[in-house]
Design a protein around this motif. Structure first.
Motif, PDB file in Angstrom:
ATOM      1  N   ASN A  28     -12.309  55.209  56.600  1.00 47.95           N
ATOM      2  CA  ASN A  28     -12.825  55.254  54.866  1.00 47.95           C
ATOM      3  C   ASN A  28     -12.942  56.083  53.781  1.00 47.95           C
ATOM      4  O   ASN A  28     -13.133  55.747  53.009  1.00 47.95           O
ATOM      5  CB  ASN A  28     -14.252  53.879  55.367  1.00 47.95           C
ATOM      6  N   ARG A  29     -13.516  57.333  54.557  1.00 52.16           N
ATOM      7  CA  ARG A  29     -12.868  58.093  54.020  1.00 52.16           C
ATOM      8  C   ARG A  29     -11.577  58.590  52.506  1.00 52.16           C
ATOM      9  O   ARG A  29     -10.998  58.621  53.364  1.00 52.16           O
ATOM     10  CB  ARG A  29     -13.515  59.236  54.975  1.00 52.16           C
ATOM     11  N   VAL A  30     -11.884  58.974  52.107  1.00 55.20           N
ATOM     12  CA  VAL A  30     -10.896  59.260  51.274  1.00 55.20           C
ATOM     13  C   VAL A  30      -9.863  60.708  51.685  1.00 55.20           C
ATOM     14  O   VAL A  30      -9.071  61.070  51.731  1.00 55.20           O
ATOM     15  CB  VAL A  30     -10.798  59.686  49.517  1.00 55.20           C
ATOM     16  N   ASN A  31     -11.096  62.131  51.755  1.00 57.02           N
ATOM     17  CA  ASN A  31     -10.106  63.281  52.611  1.00 57.02           C
ATOM     18  C   ASN A  31      -9.639  63.295  53.519  1.00 57.02           C
ATOM     19  O   ASN A  31      -8.894  64.074  53.916  1.00 57.02           O
ATOM     20  CB  ASN A  31     -11.386  63.914  52.293  1.00 57.02           C
ATOM     21  N   THR A  32     -10.011  62.348  55.098  1.00 53.56           N
ATOM     22  CA  THR A  32      -9.188  61.951  55.638  1.00 53.56           C
ATOM     23  C   THR A  32      -8.180  61.259  55.757  1.00 53.56           C
ATOM     24  O   THR A  32      -7.994  60.612  57.229  1.00 53.56           O
ATOM     25  CB  THR A  32     -10.404  62.087  56.594  1.00 53.56           C
ATOM     26  N   ASN A  33      -8.185  60.345  54.965  1.00 55.63           N
ATOM     27  CA  ASN A  33      -7.340  59.015  54.620  1.00 55.63           C
ATOM     28  C   ASN A  33      -6.036  59.711  54.635  1.00 55.63           C
ATOM     29  O   ASN A  33      -5.790  59.756  53.373  1.00 55.63           O
ATOM     30  CB  ASN A  33      -8.097  58.017  53.624  1.00 55.63           C
ATOM     31  N   ILE A  34      -4.873  59.739  55.782  1.00 60.27           N
ATOM     32  CA  ILE A  34      -4.214  59.805  55.387  1.00 60.27           C
ATOM     33  C   ILE A  34      -2.754  59.113  54.415  1.00 60.27           C
ATOM     34  O   ILE A  34      -2.497  59.706  53.864  1.00 60.27           O
ATOM     35  CB  ILE A  34      -3.312  60.017  57.406  1.00 60.27           C
ATOM     36  N   GLN A  35      -2.226  57.856  54.202  1.00 63.82           N
ATOM     37  CA  GLN A  35      -2.411  56.603  53.720  1.00 63.82           C
ATOM     38  C   GLN A  35      -2.298  57.088  52.593  1.00 63.82           C
ATOM     39  O   GLN A  35      -1.723  57.306  51.330  1.00 63.82           O
ATOM     40  CB  GLN A  35      -2.463  55.460  54.687  1.00 63.82           C
ATOM     41  N   SER A  36      -4.042  57.209  51.940  1.00 66.46           N
ATOM     42  CA  SER A  36      -4.342  57.887  50.744  1.00 66.46           C
ATOM     43  C   SER A  36      -3.560  59.086  49.962  1.00 66.46           C
ATOM     44  O   SER A  36      -3.586  58.941  49.089  1.00 66.46           O
ATOM     45  CB  SER A  36      -5.935  57.667  50.661  1.00 66.46           C
ATOM     46  N   LEU A  37      -3.788  60.036  51.022  1.00 68.87           N
ATOM     47  CA  LEU A  37      -2.948  61.377  50.599  1.00 68.87           C
ATOM     48  C   LEU A  37      -1.772  60.814  49.885  1.00 68.87           C
ATOM     49  O   LEU A  37      -1.233  61.448  49.845  1.00 68.87           O
ATOM     50  CB  LEU A  37      -3.574  62.016  51.723  1.00 68.87           C
ATOM     51  N   ASP A  38      -0.961  60.626  51.244  1.00 66.01           N
ATOM     52  CA  ASP A  38       0.620  60.421  51.722  1.00 66.01           C
ATOM     53  C   ASP A  38       0.935  59.381  49.599  1.00 66.01           C
ATOM     54  O   ASP A  38       1.986  59.941  48.793  1.00 66.01           O
ATOM     55  CB  ASP A  38       1.330  59.510  51.695  1.00 66.01           C
ATOM     56  N   SER A  39      -0.280  58.830  49.316  1.00 59.86           N
ATOM     57  CA  SER A  39      -0.301  57.883  47.987  1.00 59.86           C
ATOM     58  C   SER A  39      -0.066  58.670  47.288  1.00 59.86           C
ATOM     59  O   SER A  39       0.415  58.275  45.524  1.00 59.86           O
ATOM     60  CB  SER A  39      -0.901  56.817  47.645  1.00 59.86           C
ATOM     61  N   GLN A  40      -1.399  58.992  46.747  1.00 58.70           N
ATOM     62  CA  GLN A  40      -2.229  60.336  45.841  1.00 58.70           C
ATOM     63  C   GLN A  40      -0.136  61.392  45.564  1.00 58.70           C
ATOM     64  O   GLN A  40      -0.061  60.925  44.094  1.00 58.70           O
ATOM     65  CB  GLN A  40      -2.766  60.975  46.017  1.00 58.70           C
ATOM     66  N   LEU A  41      -0.143  61.481  46.477  1.00 60.24           N
ATOM     67  CA  LEU A  41       1.026  62.655  46.326  1.00 60.24           C
ATOM     68  C   LEU A  41       2.345  62.491  45.710  1.00 60.24           C
ATOM     69  O   LEU A  41       2.621  62.332  44.687  1.00 60.24           O
ATOM     70  CB  LEU A  41       1.414  63.232  47.909  1.00 60.24           C
ATOM     71  N   SER A  42       2.302  60.863  46.202  1.00 64.37           N
ATOM     72  CA  SER A  42       3.416  60.517  45.460  1.00 64.37           C
ATOM     73  C   SER A  42       3.667  59.360  43.914  1.00 64.37           C
ATOM     74  O   SER A  42       4.197  59.561  42.912  1.00 64.37           O
ATOM     75  CB  SER A  42       4.223  58.848  46.701  1.00 64.37           C
ATOM     76  N   LEU A  43       2.231  59.218  44.191  1.00 59.27           N
ATOM     77  CA  LEU A  43       1.467  58.998  42.479  1.00 59.27           C
ATOM     78  C   LEU A  43       2.126  60.170  41.345  1.00 59.27           C
ATOM     79  O   LEU A  43       2.549  59.681  40.468  1.00 59.27           O
ATOM     80  CB  LEU A  43       0.371  58.154  42.434  1.00 59.27           C
ATOM     81  N   ASN A  44       1.316  61.518  41.773  1.00 57.47           N
ATOM     82  CA  ASN A  44       1.297  62.389  41.138  1.00 57.47           C
ATOM     83  C   ASN A  44       2.794  62.758  40.366  1.00 57.47           C
ATOM     84  O   ASN A  44       3.494  63.225  39.761  1.00 57.47           O
ATOM     85  CB  ASN A  44       0.938  63.388  41.964  1.00 57.47           C
ATOM     86  N   LYS A  45       3.741  62.772  41.733  1.00 54.86           N
ATOM     87  CA  LYS A  45       5.326  62.866  42.018  1.00 54.86           C
ATOM     88  C   LYS A  45       5.654  61.948  40.943  1.00 54.86           C
ATOM     89  O   LYS A  45       6.822  62.397  40.221  1.00 54.86           O
ATOM     90  CB  LYS A  45       6.160  62.988  43.166  1.00 54.86           C
ATOM     91  N   ILE A  46       5.574  60.158  40.756  1.00 52.60           N
ATOM     92  CA  ILE A  46       6.242  59.885  39.789  1.00 52.60           C
ATOM     93  C   ILE A  46       5.615  60.449  38.745  1.00 52.60           C
ATOM     94  O   ILE A  46       6.206  59.798  37.190  1.00 52.60           O
ATOM     95  CB  ILE A  46       5.778  58.257  41.063  1.00 52.60           C
ATOM     96  N   ASN A  47       4.366  60.874  38.730  1.00 49.64           N
ATOM     97  CA  ASN A  47       3.568  60.427  36.705  1.00 49.64           C
ATOM     98  C   ASN A  47       4.748  61.809  36.220  1.00 49.64           C
ATOM     99  O   ASN A  47       5.011  61.627  35.181  1.00 49.64           O
ATOM    100  CB  ASN A  47       2.230  61.068  37.001  1.00 49.64           C
ATOM    101  N   ARG A  48       5.093  62.941  37.024  1.00 55.26           N
ATOM    102  CA  ARG A  48       5.567  64.328  36.601  1.00 55.26           C
ATOM    103  C   ARG A  48       7.324  63.759  36.356  1.00 55.26           C
ATOM    104  O   ARG A  48       7.755  64.328  34.933  1.00 55.26           O
ATOM    105  CB  ARG A  48       5.776  65.004  37.965  1.00 55.26           C
ATOM    106  N   ASP A  49       7.555  62.538  37.146  1.00 56.78           N
ATOM    107  CA  ASP A  49       9.210  62.632  36.766  1.00 56.78           C
ATOM    108  C   ASP A  49       9.227  61.721  35.200  1.00 56.78           C
ATOM    109  O   ASP A  49      10.372  61.765  35.275  1.00 56.78           O
ATOM    110  CB  ASP A  49       9.785  61.981  37.916  1.00 56.78           C
TER     111      ASP A  49
END
Length: 150
Positions: free
Chosen positions: A8-29
Motif C-alpha cells: 500500500n506504500r507508494v515508495n516501495t510499490n514496484i508496480q507503481s514505480l514501474d507505471s510512473q516510469l512508463s508514464l514519464n517515458k510516454i509523456n516525454r515521447d
C-alpha cells in the motif's frame, strides 16, 4: 503495521514505480511528437539526430548563400536592362545621324541645308552624351567611363 513489504506504500510499490516510469517515458515521447508535428520538422534539436542536424544546418547556410547569389543575379540583370535600353536609344540616334550624313552628301543640297543637317547631327550627339550621363545604377555611371575600377 508498516512492514517493509507493504504494497500500500507508494515508495516501495514496484508496480507503481514501474507505471510512473512508463508514464514519464510516454509523456516525454508525446512532447517530442507534438514538437515535431507543430514545427513540421523531423529534426528540431541536435539530440533528435546529430548527423541530420549537422547536414540540415549546412544546407540552411547553403540556401542562404544561394538566395544571396540569386539576388546578385537580379541586380546584375537590372544593370544590364538599364544599359541595354540606353544603348538602344544611342543606336537609334546613331542610325539617324548616319541617315543625315548620307543626306548631306547629296550634291543637290546647298550650304544652308547642310548647316541645318549639321545642327541636327550636333543635337543628336548632345542627346547621346546626355543619355550616357543619365545612365546610372546606384550612383555608378555606366556609359561615360566614370564608374572606376573598384
Amino acid at each position: 503495521m508498516a512492514s517493509f513489504g507493504d504494497l500500500n506504500r507508494v515508495n516501495t510499490n514496484i508496480q507503481s514505480l514501474d507505471s510512473q516510469l512508463s508514464l514519464n517515458k510516454i509523456n516525454r515521447d508525446m512532447a517530442d511528437n507534438q514538437l515535431k508535428m507543430s514545427t513540421g520538422l523531423r529534426i528540431n534539436r541536435a539530440e533528435d539526430d546529430a548527423a541530420g542536424y549537422s547536414i540540415g544546418t549546412k544546407l540552411k547556410s547553403r540556401i542562404g548563400g544561394l538566395n544571396q547569389a540569386l539576388q546578385n543575379v537580379g541586380d546584375a540583370k537590372s544593370v544590364l536592362d538599364i544599359a541595354e535600353s540606353s544603348f538602344s536609344t544611342i543606336m537609334d540616334n546613331l542610325v539617324e545621324m548616319k541617315g543625315l550624313a548620307t543626306q548631306a552628301a547629296n550634291d543637290t543640297l546647298g550650304d544652308t541645308e547642310r548647316g541645318y543637317i549639321a545642327d541636327q547631327i550636333k543635337a543628336l550627339g548632345d542627346d547621346i552624351n546626355e543619355v550616357a550621363n543619365q545612365t546610372v545604377y546606384q550612383d555608378y555611371e555606366l556609359l561615360n567611363g566614370a564608374g572606376g575600377n573598384n
